[in-house]
Design an enzyme around this catalytic site. Structure first.
Site, mmCIF file in Angstrom:
data_model
loop_
_atom_site.group_PDB
_atom_site.id
_atom_site.type_symbol
_atom_site.label_atom_id
_atom_site.label_comp_id
_atom_site.label_asym_id
_atom_site.label_seq_id
_atom_site.Cartn_x
_atom_site.Cartn_y
_atom_site.Cartn_z
ATOM 1 N N HIS A 1 -3.580 -3.498 -8.636
ATOM 2 C CA HIS A 1 -4.864 -3.347 -8.384
ATOM 3 C C HIS A 1 -5.655 -3.514 -9.345
ATOM 4 C CE1 HIS A 1 -7.539 -3.514 -4.740
ATOM 5 N NE2 HIS A 1 -7.708 -4.635 -5.587
ATOM 6 N N GLU B 1 1.159 -1.373 -0.034
ATOM 7 C CA GLU B 1 -0.002 -0.152 -0.018
ATOM 8 C C GLU B 1 0.786 1.645 0.175
ATOM 9 O OE1 GLU B 1 -3.323 0.418 0.287
ATOM 10 O OE2 GLU B 1 -4.202 -1.921 0.525
ATOM 11 N N ASP C 1 -7.193 1.536 -8.634
ATOM 12 C CA ASP C 1 -4.772 1.886 -7.859
ATOM 13 C C ASP C 1 -4.268 1.727 -8.612
ATOM 14 O OD1 ASP C 1 -7.277 0.338 -6.131
ATOM 15 O OD2 ASP C 1 -5.741 0.478 -4.977
#
Length: 213
Positions: A142, A103, A151
């Site tokens: 993603h 992330e 994203d």
């Protein structure tokens, strides 16, 4: 680069393998990027929740600080959701148990990522590519493995990222800007030191330059 361990409750110990790396963003709310602490708390809440259980192996903050690891690489983090991608000629589903999730704090639909984030991401991904023999073709966003997610978004510079993955770190006078890295690009000339080191570097440069052809 340092890694700080903060364990999430949301993971499973069953995993097929680490064949992919999937890059995400943490998102934003009302035009404001979600905070690092907010993301950590979402992956590690004070109280157990039975729904919206999500996690990722790593979080990279916008500002310089240790990379956060919340799930062991050998365990399955819950980051990919309903997803699919072709791996070694086979269309695979539920990529959580075949991947490492990273992330990036931010929202790639609204804001550029920071210099530190690219540096940390390149460093981390290089480690995992070597550790698990993951090819560059299986490092994906993603948004590529599902139509449900946007994203890391249009502000993520894939060219810059992949260029960093194929860079060569060398000491000495070839490092013009002092960062210890030669960026290999078929449209740019790379200075090579004379003498004994020249033949070694030429072999390395020829190999990586071929990746851009």
């Amino acid at each position: 680069m340092e890694i700080e361990w903060i364990e999430s409750q949301f993971f499973s110990t069953e995993k097929i393998s680490n064949e992919m790396i999937i890059i995400h963003h943490t998102g934003s709310h009302n035009g404001k990027i979600n905070s690092l602490q907010g993301t950590i708390s979402w992956f590690k809440p004070d109280e157990w929740r039975s729904s919206r259980q999500v996690s990722a192996q790593y979080i990279i903050a916008r500002e310089e600080r240790p990379i956060i690891q919340m799930v062991q690489d050998e365990h399955t983090a819950w980051h990919a959701g309903r997803s699919q991608w072709e791996i070694n000629g086979v269309l695979c589903h539920n990529l959580n148990n075949r991947s490492i999730g990273i992330e990036l704090q931010g929202d790639g639909q609204l804001f550029p990522y920071t210099k530190f984030q690219y540096e940390a991401l390149i460093w981390l991904v290089k480690q995992k590519m070597e550790q698990f023999n993951i090819p560059i073709e299986l490092i994906r966003g993603h948004e590529e493995i599902t139509s449900r997610k946007p994203d890391p978004g249009p502000y993520f510079d894939w060219e810059r990222f992949k260029k960093g993955l194929t860079s060569v770190t060398v000491p000495g006078p070839t490092d013009d800007d002092g960062d210890g890295i030669i960026w290999l690009d078929e449209n740019e000339k790379v200075k090579i030191p004379s003498g004994k080191d020249r033949s070694i570097l030429e072999v390395i440069i020829d190999f990586f330059a071929g990746l851009f052809k």
